[in-house]
Design an enzyme around this catalytic site. Structure first.
Site, PDB file in Angstrom:
ATOM      1  N   GLU A 195      -0.408  -5.468   5.848  1.00 29.03           N
ATOM      2  CA  GLU A 195       0.906  -5.551   5.190  1.00 29.03           C
ATOM      3  C   GLU A 195       1.786  -6.599   5.869  1.00 29.03           C
ATOM      4  OE1 GLU A 195       1.277  -0.951   3.554  1.00 29.03           O
ATOM      5  OE2 GLU A 195       2.011  -1.413   5.547  1.00 29.03           O
ATOM      6  N   GLY A 239       3.513   1.725   7.976  1.00 23.00           N
ATOM      7  CA  GLY A 239       2.221   2.101   8.559  1.00 23.00           C
ATOM      8  C   GLY A 239       1.874   3.559   8.390  1.00 23.00           C
ATOM      9  N   THR A 283       0.849  -1.197   0.000  1.00 26.06           N
ATOM     10  CA  THR A 283       0.000   0.000   0.000  1.00 26.06           C
ATOM     11  C   THR A 283       0.886   1.249   0.000  1.00 26.06           C
ATOM     12  OG1 THR A 283      -1.802  -1.113   1.143  1.00 26.06           O
ATOM     13  CG2 THR A 283      -1.706   1.274   1.406  1.00 26.06           C
ATOM     14  N   LYS A 330      14.298   7.305   2.537  1.00 28.96           N
ATOM     15  CA  LYS A 330      13.728   6.391   3.547  1.00 28.96           C
ATOM     16  C   LYS A 330      14.818   5.673   4.356  1.00 28.96           C
ATOM     17  CE  LYS A 330       9.412   7.095   2.256  1.00 28.96           C
ATOM     18  NZ  LYS A 330       8.610   6.176   1.522  1.00 28.96           N
ATOM     19  N   GLY A 383       6.111  -0.685   0.088  1.00 23.51           N
ATOM     20  CA  GLY A 383       6.946   0.467   0.423  1.00 23.51           C
ATOM     21  C   GLY A 383       7.311   0.432   1.901  1.00 23.51           C
ATOM     22  N   THR A 426       4.426   4.479  -3.504  1.00 22.38           N
ATOM     23  CA  THR A 426       5.446   3.721  -4.243  1.00 22.38           C
ATOM     24  C   THR A 426       4.815   2.473  -4.852  1.00 22.38           C
ATOM     25  OG1 THR A 426       6.920   4.470  -2.474  1.00 22.38           O
ATOM     26  CG2 THR A 426       7.859   2.979  -4.104  1.00 22.38           C
TER      27      THR A 426
HETATM   28  C1  5RP Z   1       1.387   2.013   4.345  1.00 20.07           C
HETATM   29  C2  5RP Z   1       2.859   1.882   4.334  1.00 20.07           C
HETATM   30  C3  5RP Z   1       3.575   2.445   3.160  1.00 20.07           C
HETATM   31  O1  5RP Z   1       4.262   1.423   2.524  1.00 20.07           O
HETATM   32  C4  5RP Z   1       4.539   3.482   3.633  1.00 20.07           C
HETATM   33  O2  5RP Z   1       3.827   4.470   4.343  1.00 20.07           O
HETATM   34  C5  5RP Z   1       5.297   4.127   2.460  1.00 20.07           C
HETATM   35  O3  5RP Z   1       4.405   4.892   1.706  1.00 20.07           O
HETATM   36  P1  5RP Z   1       4.847   5.643   0.383  1.00 20.07           P
HETATM   37  O4  5RP Z   1       5.213   4.601  -0.609  1.00 20.07           O
HETATM   38  O5  5RP Z   1       3.617   6.423   0.004  1.00 20.07           O
HETATM   39  O6  5RP Z   1       6.016   6.542   0.719  1.00 20.07           O
HETATM   40  O7  5RP Z   1       3.481   1.344   5.212  1.00 20.07           O
HETATM   41  O8  5RP Z   1       0.852   1.515   5.545  1.00 20.07           O
END
Ligand code: 5RP
Length: 234
Positions: free
Chosen positions: A108, A100, A31, A126, A87, A34
């Protein structure tokens, strides 16, 4: 001076991850923004004949995957997932994660645990030397007695803020709340994960310890692959 935006770096990592998908694979579909890029790229490969099935980790992912024509596996099957792709909000040098940010951490983690390989796709920002602030640790808690559960977390010495969205409590796809724990340095992620899980009312936390198989990072120089020496996967 950086010329690629964080979103372009996410797209680069996502494109690379799609190359790991093989015909017939069952995929865990994470989710976030990314993963959105990953789904878009996967949808293109489906148009050229690739056959896969997916297990989505959120309603948002299920809905976009359906729009792209990615067949989804229902909840009543035992999931035998070849590769889960997701992601992360933070990645440390041991490839432990905080996840999260989008509030989907419980599903997840269930999906990542059911996968033989867990591929994490991130942009460079990240990566951190140690998990913790500035990103707070998301913890999913039951609405029943939520203030008491929040109190237990605060008693342990952390600021524990219930997440809100448009002035209302944020509610996960599972009907629960998220509390964001402000912990400056997470010295021992495995021990913290186990401590948090022992608190009644805590459903799951966003620490993913020894789960990652591979991190694909979008960078200015192109995708960088970092493999974990071993994982706790079956
Ligand atoms: C959702 C997540 C996402 O993987 C995490 O927040 C990264 O998000 P993004 O790809 O929008 O930076 O853990 O619960």
């Amino acid at each position: 001076m950086s010329s690629l935006t964080p979103d372009q770096l996410k797209a680069q990592a996502a494109q690379t991850a799609v190359e790991f998908v093989q015909d017939g694979h069952v995929l865990g579909l994470g989710t976030g923004s990314t993963v959105h890029h990953f789904l878009t790229a996967l949808g293109k490969r489906l148009q050229s004949g690739l056959r896969v099935r997916g297990v989505p980790t959120s309603q948002a992912t299920a809905s976009y995957a359906t729009q792209l024509g990615i067949p989804l596996i229902d909840n009543d099957k035992i999931w035998d997932i070849d590769v889960a792709v997701d992601g992360a909000d933070q990645v440390d040098p041991q490839l432990h994660l905080i996840k999260g940010g989008g509030g989907a951490l419980l599903r997840e983690k269930i999906v990542a645990r059911a996968a033989r390989q867990f591929i994490v796709i991130v942009d460079e920002a990240k990566h951190v030397s140690q998990l913790g602030l500035p990103f707070p640790l998301p913890v999913e808690i039951l609405p029943f007695g939520w203030r008491t559960t929040q109190g237990h977390l605060e008693t342990m010495g952390w600021l524990a803020a219930r997440r809100e969205q448009a002035g209302q409590p944020f509610v996960t796809d599972n009907g629960n709340f998220i509390v964001d724990l402000h912990i400056s340095h997470i010295d021992d992620p495995a021990s913290l994960e186990s401590t948090l899980r022992q608190i009644p009312g805590v459903v799951e936390c966003g620490l993913f310890v020894h789960m990652t198989s591979l991190v694909i990072t979008g960078t200015e120089q192109g995708p960088r692959l970092t493999r974990a020496p071993q994982t706790s996967h079956p």
